[in-house]
Structures are given as C-alpha cells and as structure tokens.
Write a protein that holds these residues in place. Structure first.
Motif, PDB file in Angstrom:
ATOM      1  N   LEU A   1     -11.581  11.648  12.603  1.00 54.86           N
ATOM      2  CA  LEU A   1     -10.850  10.382  12.595  1.00 54.86           C
ATOM      3  C   LEU A   1     -11.093   9.603  11.308  1.00 54.86           C
ATOM      4  N   SER A   2     -12.320   9.632  10.817  1.00 57.08           N
ATOM      5  CA  SER A   2     -12.622   8.948   9.563  1.00 57.08           C
ATOM      6  C   SER A   2     -11.864   9.575   8.399  1.00 57.08           C
ATOM      7  N   LEU A   3     -11.790  10.884   8.386  1.00 60.58           N
ATOM      8  CA  LEU A   3     -11.061  11.570   7.321  1.00 60.58           C
ATOM      9  C   LEU A   3      -9.563  11.282   7.415  1.00 60.58           C
ATOM     10  N   GLN A   4      -9.021  11.265   8.619  1.00 61.62           N
ATOM     11  CA  GLN A   4      -7.609  10.939   8.788  1.00 61.62           C
ATOM     12  C   GLN A   4      -7.315   9.506   8.341  1.00 61.62           C
ATOM     13  N   LEU A   5      -8.202   8.575   8.687  1.00 60.63           N
ATOM     14  CA  LEU A   5      -8.029   7.191   8.264  1.00 60.63           C
ATOM     15  C   LEU A   5      -8.074   7.084   6.746  1.00 60.63           C
ATOM     16  N   THR A   6      -9.008   7.784   6.127  1.00 60.06           N
ATOM     17  CA  THR A   6      -9.124   7.766   4.673  1.00 60.06           C
ATOM     18  C   THR A   6      -7.868   8.311   4.012  1.00 60.06           C
ATOM     19  N   SER A   7      -7.334   9.393   4.533  1.00 59.85           N
ATOM     20  CA  SER A   7      -6.126   9.960   3.931  1.00 59.85           C
ATOM     21  C   SER A   7      -4.918   9.048   4.138  1.00 59.85           C
ATOM     22  N   GLN A   8      -4.836   8.362   5.272  1.00 58.83           N
ATOM     23  CA  GLN A   8      -3.735   7.427   5.496  1.00 58.83           C
ATOM     24  C   GLN A   8      -3.832   6.219   4.569  1.00 58.83           C
ATOM     25  N   ILE A   9      -5.037   5.731   4.351  1.00 56.90           N
ATOM     26  CA  ILE A   9      -5.231   4.617   3.413  1.00 56.90           C
ATOM     27  C   ILE A   9      -4.836   5.048   2.014  1.00 56.90           C
ATOM     28  N   ARG A  10      -5.234   6.246   1.628  1.00 54.46           N
ATOM     29  CA  ARG A  10      -4.865   6.779   0.318  1.00 54.46           C
ATOM     30  C   ARG A  10      -3.355   6.849   0.183  1.00 54.46           C
ATOM     31  N   ASN A  11      -2.671   7.345   1.219  1.00 52.97           N
ATOM     32  CA  ASN A  11      -1.212   7.446   1.180  1.00 52.97           C
ATOM     33  C   ASN A  11      -0.561   6.072   1.016  1.00 52.97           C
ATOM     34  N   LYS A  12      -1.086   5.070   1.710  1.00 51.93           N
ATOM     35  CA  LYS A  12      -0.527   3.720   1.606  1.00 51.93           C
ATOM     36  C   LYS A  12      -0.766   3.130   0.219  1.00 51.93           C
ATOM     37  N   VAL A  13      -1.919   3.385  -0.370  1.00 49.12           N
ATOM     38  CA  VAL A  13      -2.206   2.888  -1.715  1.00 49.12           C
ATOM     39  C   VAL A  13      -1.267   3.534  -2.729  1.00 49.12           C
ATOM     40  N   VAL A  14      -1.073   4.836  -2.624  1.00 47.51           N
ATOM     41  CA  VAL A  14      -0.161   5.532  -3.538  1.00 47.51           C
ATOM     42  C   VAL A  14       1.258   5.011  -3.363  1.00 47.51           C
ATOM     43  N   GLU A  15       1.666   4.805  -2.120  1.00 50.03           N
ATOM     44  CA  GLU A  15       3.001   4.281  -1.843  1.00 50.03           C
ATOM     45  C   GLU A  15       3.175   2.877  -2.434  1.00 50.03           C
ATOM     46  N   ALA A  16       2.161   2.029  -2.289  1.00 52.41           N
ATOM     47  CA  ALA A  16       2.231   0.678  -2.862  1.00 52.41           C
ATOM     48  C   ALA A  16       2.291   0.731  -4.382  1.00 52.41           C
ATOM     49  N   TYR A  17       1.513   1.622  -4.980  1.00 58.75           N
ATOM     50  CA  TYR A  17       1.539   1.780  -6.441  1.00 58.75           C
ATOM     51  C   TYR A  17       2.923   2.225  -6.904  1.00 58.75           C
ATOM     52  N   GLN A  18       3.511   3.181  -6.218  1.00 57.50           N
ATOM     53  CA  GLN A  18       4.844   3.657  -6.582  1.00 57.50           C
ATOM     54  C   GLN A  18       5.880   2.549  -6.443  1.00 57.50           C
ATOM     55  N   GLU A  19       5.747   1.739  -5.421  1.00 52.32           N
ATOM     56  CA  GLU A  19       6.673   0.614  -5.223  1.00 52.32           C
ATOM     57  C   GLU A  19       6.537  -0.393  -6.354  1.00 52.32           C
ATOM     58  N   ILE A  20       5.336  -0.672  -6.775  1.00 51.37           N
ATOM     59  CA  ILE A  20       5.110  -1.592  -7.893  1.00 51.37           C
ATOM     60  C   ILE A  20       5.693  -1.020  -9.173  1.00 51.37           C
ATOM     61  N   MET A  21       5.545   0.269  -9.395  1.00 58.97           N
ATOM     62  CA  MET A  21       6.072   0.891 -10.612  1.00 58.97           C
ATOM     63  C   MET A  21       7.608   0.890 -10.625  1.00 58.97           C
ATOM     64  N   ARG A  22       8.251   0.850  -9.471  1.00 62.05           N
ATOM     65  CA  ARG A  22       9.708   0.807  -9.398  1.00 62.05           C
ATOM     66  C   ARG A  22      10.268  -0.589  -9.645  1.00 62.05           C
TER      67      ARG A  22
END
Length: 101
Positions: free
Chosen positions: A77-98
């Motif tokens: 569960l901790s690993l899944q949470l970490t990967s989901q947080i990573r995905n959200k951070v990458v998504e937010a970064y991509q949105e900012i770059m757009r």
C-alpha cells in the motif's frame, strides 16, 4: 501478537509570516519539501526491508504468517501510494508546462 510498524509522521512546512525577517525563501521551502519526500521514500524502503526480515524469520519459524502478510500489505500500500503521488506530481508538472505565459 502483531508487531507494530512505525510510520513516519508528516512534519508541517514552515508557515510564512507577515514579518519580512521571518519569511522562508523559496530555496528553504524547496529544501523542506525535498526533505519531506526523502523521508517518505526512506519510510517505504524501511517497510520493504521489514518485509524481507519477517520473511527470513518466517522461514526459520520465528514469526507467524499473519505478521508477514500484514507487513507485506502495508509495504504494498505504501508503494502504491508513492507511485500515485509521483503520477500526480508529474501530471501537475505537465499541466504547468502547457500553460501559456
């Protein structure tokens, strides 16, 4: 008895006050955030190491299978949470770059 696994407690970021002398600089906030992320990743790693230790102890008969299963699920569960947080951070970064400036 089920062995308790300690979780890292989240430390709040320093709040920015109205006084100019006490305002945190962007570099300090970035360092604090990076320390938070580093602590979180170390916590996930510690849980994984705990699972390996319990697996070894289970093989020699020192712990019960339920302890191994609980530790494994917590680590998963901790690993899944970490990967989901990573995905959200990458998504937010991509949105900012757009964004157009």
């Amino acid at each position: 008895m089920i062995q308790a696994i300690s979780m890292n407690q989240v430390q709040p970021l320093k709040t920015m006050s109205a006084a100019p002398a006490e305002q945190a600089t962007p570099a300090e906030l970035t360092k604090t955030f990076s320390q938070f992320l580093n602590n979180a990743i170390e916590g996930v790693s510690a849980q994984e190491q705990n699972v390996h230790t319990l697996n070894d102890k289970f093989l020699i008969g020192e712990v019960d299978v339920s302890q191994v299963m609980i530790a494994g699920e917590r680590a998963q569960l901790s690993l899944q949470l970490t990967s989901q947080i990573r995905n959200k951070v990458v998504e937010a970064y991509q949105e900012i770059m757009r964004m157009q400036v």
